[in-house]
Scaffold this active site. Structure first.
Site, PDB file in Angstrom:
ATOM      1  N   ALA A   9       0.833  -1.157  -0.101  1.00 10.68           N
ATOM      2  CA  ALA A   9       0.029   0.017   0.017  1.00 10.68           C
ATOM      3  C   ALA A   9       0.801   1.284   0.153  1.00 10.68           C
ATOM      4  O   ALA A   9       0.557   2.403  -0.543  1.00 10.68           O
ATOM      5  CB  ALA A   9      -1.046   0.053   1.171  1.00 10.68           C
ATOM      6  N   GLU A  10       2.177   1.118   0.682  1.00  8.57           N
ATOM      7  CA  GLU A  10       2.939   2.274   0.951  1.00  8.57           C
ATOM      8  C   GLU A  10       4.129   2.360  -0.114  1.00  8.57           C
ATOM      9  O   GLU A  10       4.436   3.264  -0.690  1.00  8.57           O
ATOM     10  CB  GLU A  10       3.478   2.264   2.234  1.00  8.57           C
ATOM     11  CG  GLU A  10       2.535   2.629   3.240  1.00  8.57           C
ATOM     12  CD  GLU A  10       1.805   3.912   3.327  1.00  8.57           C
ATOM     13  OE1 GLU A  10       2.516   5.019   2.838  1.00  8.57           O
ATOM     14  OE2 GLU A  10       0.570   4.172   3.443  1.00  8.57           O
ATOM     15  N   ASP A 111       5.975  -3.035  12.905  1.00 10.02           N
ATOM     16  CA  ASP A 111       5.273  -4.049  12.374  1.00 10.02           C
ATOM     17  C   ASP A 111       5.815  -5.193  12.395  1.00 10.02           C
ATOM     18  O   ASP A 111       6.474  -5.847  11.434  1.00 10.02           O
ATOM     19  CB  ASP A 111       5.145  -3.605  10.925  1.00 10.02           C
ATOM     20  CG  ASP A 111       4.057  -4.639  10.027  1.00 10.02           C
ATOM     21  OD1 ASP A 111       3.297  -5.075  10.806  1.00 10.02           O
ATOM     22  OD2 ASP A 111       4.246  -4.541   8.843  1.00 10.02           O
TER      23      ASP A 111
END
Length: 197
Positions: A9-10, A111
């Protein structure tokens, strides 16, 4: 162009000549100026986290080049296996020790899942510090450990209790602030159970 390793996503990760390029993706829903500032800041922050970790002798990919204008970091490619596939008691001990070293140097991964941990020649390497930060927060360290415990529980349900116990025991033996962090971890887990009811 290089081989695409991952499109998240990033960021987009590509591999070329044994160099990984992590490039932050443009977000069309953000104002262009804000998007540019955010991507530049996050690129810079992640690179400096990796460099700080390397100076502290935490096993991470070496940063080879930071290209803020193109929102990219070039780093060493760690050729190994995801810990998920090969975790055993010896690696669990190694993992606890490495997390203790990272946390004692004020580095929060952000994460800490098994898909962000690679094993190369019996050594544990941490990758993807995109959500990481420099902080000595006991809460954030406890959350790092909670995320890891959940990842191991999800992927190795039969062996999870034993593996998590070894990781935390090793963390306790190697971290200067282990007592505080592990006490907070119990609180974090209680809050999680309370929310699930």
């Amino acid at each position: 162009m290089g081989k695409e390793l991952k499109l998240g996503a990033e960021a987009r990760l590509t591999l070329k000549d044994n160099v990984v390029v992590k490039e932050r993706i443009k977000k069309s829903y953000r104002l262009a100026q804000i998007d540019s500032v955010l991507r530049k800041e996050r690129t810079s922050k992640e690179a400096s986290l990796l460099q700080k970790a390397a100076r502290a002798q935490v096993n991470v990919p070496r940063v080879l080049k930071v290209d803020k204008e193109n929102f990219a970091i070039e780093m060493e490619f760690i050729s190994g296996e995801l810990i998920d596939k090969i975790i055993d008691e010896k690696l669990a001990r190694e993992l606890g020790r490495e997390i203790a070293l990272m946390h004692d140097n004020g580095i929060i991964h952000g994460d800490l899942t098994t898909s962000n941990i690679i094993v190369k020649s019996g050594q544990v390497f941490f990758i993807d510090f995109g959500l990481g930060e420099i902080s000595d927060s006991v809460e954030k360290k406890a959350v790092d450990l909670r995320v890891l415990k959940e990842a191991i529980r999800a992927n190795h349900p039969a062996a999870a209790d034993k593996l998590n116990e070894i990781i935390l025991d090793s963390y306790k033996r190697h971290s200067k602030k282990a007592t505080e962090v592990l006490t907070r971890l119990e609180d974090v887990e209680k809050r999680g159970r309370y929310k699930e009811r």
